[in-house]
Design an enzyme around this catalytic site. Structure first.
Site, PDB file in Angstrom:
ATOM      1  N   PHE A 141      47.451  31.469  37.064  1.00 29.28           N
ATOM      2  CA  PHE A 141      48.853  31.599  37.468  1.00 29.28           C
ATOM      3  C   PHE A 141      48.997  32.774  38.423  1.00 29.28           C
ATOM      4  O   PHE A 141      48.567  33.883  38.105  1.00 29.28           O
ATOM      5  CB  PHE A 141      49.768  31.806  36.259  1.00 29.28           C
ATOM      6  N   ASP A 226      44.146  39.553  40.456  1.00 32.51           N
ATOM      7  CA  ASP A 226      45.572  39.465  40.168  1.00 32.51           C
ATOM      8  C   ASP A 226      45.810  40.201  38.860  1.00 32.51           C
ATOM      9  O   ASP A 226      45.535  39.679  37.785  1.00 32.51           O
ATOM     10  CB  ASP A 226      46.004  38.001  40.087  1.00 32.51           C
ATOM     11  N   LYS A 255      55.055  43.221  37.388  1.00 36.48           N
ATOM     12  CA  LYS A 255      55.469  43.300  35.982  1.00 36.48           C
ATOM     13  C   LYS A 255      55.636  44.738  35.467  1.00 36.48           C
ATOM     14  O   LYS A 255      56.634  45.362  35.783  1.00 36.48           O
ATOM     15  CB  LYS A 255      54.511  42.472  35.114  1.00 36.48           C
TER      16      LYS A 255
END
Ligand SMILES: *Cc1c(COP(=O)(O)O)cnc(C)c1O
Length: 406
Positions: A141, A226, A255
């Protein structure tokens, strides 16, 4: 206080919002540390952390101070001008990591978008247009823009939106042989989540990341990590690459970086960064003073030996209790993950039912996440109090008991 606000309820969501989400039945209205209160005054313990975002819980005094001081000083100037918080944040990230240069944006998807564009640009400049292929992993993702869903390894997110970005392939995660078979001199980048977050909290094997590093070097391809979910202390190291001892060429962060204020960053070396020359890429909000001031405060609290050691200790506290709950109830077969990114793998009898467990937990007053249909995920505050861990897991245990006995 100012103008009276019109009352709103969960039902309003279905009337005025685009229906791409299905939020819980209650509306959180206030938070403090690892506790949240809803409209009715009910208190919940938050182990969801806004999906691994609220690194210091809710309304941490250091973040409130940074945000309000900046709010009274300067909000936004755009990148026509630089600003002090952005430069301070870049210094902190450069000092703490392999990186020598930072690019700021507003989300994880945007930080990956920048990473993929940089990788293609570098290959284009150095080797020509043939070298543009990106290798990603199955079930990965990377965000929801068209480029990032095309790179992400989940067709359910990329199908049905017209032609995808081409030149992207997907190989099974943690499978070095598959990567070796796919990589070629046309590969410009290999992108890996050091722990696959959304698709089940699956940590990479150290040998896999080491092997990927070596293959990238052999093929003049860039290694992109990532770290949108794993970064900023989540694993007990500032970034997961430090936990593994494998250094990427490009790292993306978001995040937890803002602790709840939207910000993303792409980190890289001077040599690569120079390929994004003036005018090649940009964003209006990226490096916004409010976001950068908050992120500076996040890093100041997280990147200390005490906080990072605390995360490792809290991992053990979660893991031992969750393993016990799993064994006693037969609900999970494995508790995996690193630091405070923890996944409980559901047993065959409960496969596909992660959402039911979330709902049961919420009824007992504890917020947890799923990571796909078969894994219950915990991504709490990195400074969650031990007493809150114990009380939250007691509530979770009650929810599990009701589910399995009822
Ligand atoms: C959440 C996430 C993203 C996307 O971040 P957004 O801020 O939602 O755009 C990208 N990669 C990983 C690994 C993530 O966990």
């Amino acid at each position: 206080m100012s103008v009276e606000q019109a009352p709103v309820q969960r039902a309003d969501f279905d009337q005025v919002m685009v229906p791409n989400y299905s939020p819980a039945a209650f509306i959180p209205v206030r938070g403090e540390g690892s506790r949240v209160w809803d409209q009715s005054g009910r208190e919940l313990i938050d182990f969801a952390g806004g999906i691994a975002v609220n690194a210091l819980g809710h309304c941490h005094p250091a973040l409130v101070k940074a945000l309000t001081e900046q709010a009274n000083t300067l909000w936004h100037v755009s990148n026509v001008f630089t600003n002090e918080p952005a430069l301070r944040l870049a210094h902190k990230l450069v000092d703490a990591t392999f990186a020598e240069r930072a690019f700021f944006c507003n989300s994880g998807a945007e930080s990956n978008e920048a990473a993929f564009k940089l990788a293609r640009r570098v290959a284009h400049d150095r080797f020509g247009p043939e070298k543009h292929e990106i290798i990603a992993t199955v079930n990965s993702f990377h965000g929801r823009t068209l480029f990032t869903v095309s790179v992400g390894g989940q067709p359910k997110y990329s199908d049905g939106f017209g032609p995808k970005i081409t030149g992207i392939s997907h190989v099974p995660y943690n499978d070095l042989e598959a990567l070796k078979a796919q990589i070629s001199d046309k590969t410009c980048a290999v992108v890996i989540e050091p722990i696959q977050g959304e698709s089940g909290v699956v940590p990479a094997d150290k040998a896999y990341l080491e092997g990927a590093r070596k293959l990238c070097d052999e093929h003049n391809a860039l290694l992109i990590f990532d770290e949108v979910q794993t970064g900023v202390g989540r694993t007990g190291s500032l970034y997961a690459y430090q936990h593994y001892g494998v250094t990427p060429d490009i790292l993306t962060s978001a995040k937890s970086l803002g602790g709840g204020f939207p910000i993303g960053a792409m980190l890289t070396t001077t040599d690569l960064a120079k390929h994004l020359a003036v005018g090649t890429h940009g964003t209006t909000y990226g490096g916004n003073p409010l976001a950068c001031a908050v992120a500076c405060a996040v890093l100041d609290v997280v990147n200390t030996p005490e906080t990072l050691a605390g995360i490792k200790a809290k991992h053990e506290r979660f893991k031992s209790r969750l393993e016990k709950i799993g064994q006693q109830s037969g609900l999970f077969t494995q508790v995996r993950g690193v630091g405070l990114l923890i996944g409980c793998v559901l047993s065959d009898a409960w496969k596909g039912k992660a959402k039911d467990i979330l709902n049961a937990a919420e009824k007992e007053g504890v917020m947890v996440l799923q990571a796909g249909p078969d894994v219950v995920r915990f991504a709490p505050s990195l400074v969650v109090e031990d007493a809150d861990i114990d009380e939250g897991l007691a509530r979770f245990e009650r929810a599990v008991a009701k589910l399995t006995q009822g």
